[in-house]
Design an enzyme around this catalytic site. Structure first.
Site, mmCIF file in Angstrom:
data_model
loop_
_atom_site.group_PDB
_atom_site.id
_atom_site.type_symbol
_atom_site.label_atom_id
_atom_site.label_comp_id
_atom_site.label_asym_id
_atom_site.label_seq_id
_atom_site.Cartn_x
_atom_site.Cartn_y
_atom_site.Cartn_z
ATOM 1 N N GLU A 1 109.206 38.749 -61.098
ATOM 2 C CA GLU A 1 109.020 39.019 -62.303
ATOM 3 C C GLU A 1 108.369 40.620 -62.049
ATOM 4 O OE1 GLU A 1 106.421 39.176 -66.492
ATOM 5 O OE2 GLU A 1 106.438 37.715 -65.187
ATOM 6 N N ASP B 1 105.281 38.316 -58.389
ATOM 7 C CA ASP B 1 105.702 38.673 -59.552
ATOM 8 C C ASP B 1 105.293 40.262 -58.254
ATOM 9 O OD1 ASP B 1 104.553 37.227 -61.960
ATOM 10 O OD2 ASP B 1 103.534 36.366 -60.373
#
Length: 272
Positions: free
Chosen positions: A128, A49
């Site tokens: 992400e 992420d």
């Protein structure tokens, strides 16, 4: 039928994917975890992420705030890269529910995405972008373009607004479904209906279960494949579930236990 992005070309099930680098074995989203996943467990892909710092750098971290994983406090976005890299990113990791913290004081820092891309120049990444801040998708995209990494990342967001901006900015990249679009596709398919076709997204990063309902099985995977979709399941740490998913032909398994997944995959591929 979706046009397959370059990211998916040549990939065959089942992929070994280390979730945040293998968050049960080393401090998540750190170079320590990533190196261990690649060098020890021969992972096929890293899941991670990213956030954008106050001074516009893309760093690898899951949370909006710093307390859970580091010795810092407050929102990550308020810090510059230099300030963040003074923090101990191994501070919060404990393998035994808080009895020990073996990575504290070991010099583990929050890495930049550029650092990860350069450390593993041929490895695919599932990335992400967090949180929902218009303009961050452009900072993220410019970094991927500058590093020549667009074709080896599958990108997206849980949030549909962010996922859609990423598609607009990098239309030829591999994109995973955001939450609402994913739910519509999965519910339609599970109900035996024709799900909404959305060629913008080709990868389903999805949970194995919704409550007690197991969402992924061989029939579901065949239906996804017929529509040109690739399925990665998260976050699977049970060896029995790993074994079943491998047998069903799932595209990839995201796990916090890359050691256990490597054992199951090696046992599956051995003759006899």
């Amino acid at each position: 039928m979706s046009i397959q992005p370059a990211f998916l070309q040549g990939l065959k099930p089942t992929l070994h994917i280390s979730h945040r680098g293998g968050a049960a074995l080393a401090p998540e989203n750190t170079m320590e975890a990533f190196r261990r996943a690649v060098e020890v467990f021969q992972t096929d892909m890293l899941e991670l992420d990213v956030h954008v710092t106050q001074d516009g750098e893309v760093v690898v971290a899951h949370d909006d705030t710093l307390e859970r994983c580091t010795d810092g406090t407050g929102p990550l976005a308020r810090y510059t890269l230099a300030e963040l890299q003074k923090l101990d990113a191994g501070y919060g990791f404990t393998p035994d529910d808080g009895r020990t913290f073996p990575f504290r004081g070991q010099g583990i820092r929050i890495p930049t995405l550029r650092e990860v891309l350069r450390a593993f120049p041929s490895l695919r990444l599932n990335v992400e972008l967090k949180p929902d801040v218009p303009g961050h998708e452009d900072v993220f995209a410019r970094l991927l373009e500058t590093e020549g990494a667009v074709e080896r990342v599958c990108i997206g967001s849980e949030l549909d607004t962010v996922g859609e901006r990423l598609v607009a900015r990098l239309p030829h990249a591999c994109h995973f479904y955001p939450r609402d679009a994913l739910a519509s596709f999965v519910i339609g398919l599970r109900n035996g209906e024709s799900p909404p076709e959305d060629p913008r997204f080709t990868v389903l990063d999805m949970p194995l279960y919704f409550g007690e309902l197991r969402l992924v099985d061989a029939q579901f995977l065949r239906a996804c494949a017929a529509r040109g979709k690739w399925v990665n399941v998260w976050t699977v740490d049970d060896p029995r579930e790993m074994q079943q998913l491998i047998g069903e032909g799932v595209g990839g398994i995201m796990t916090d236990r890359p050691d256990l997944l490597r054992q199951r995959m090696d046992a599956t591929t051995k003759p006899g």
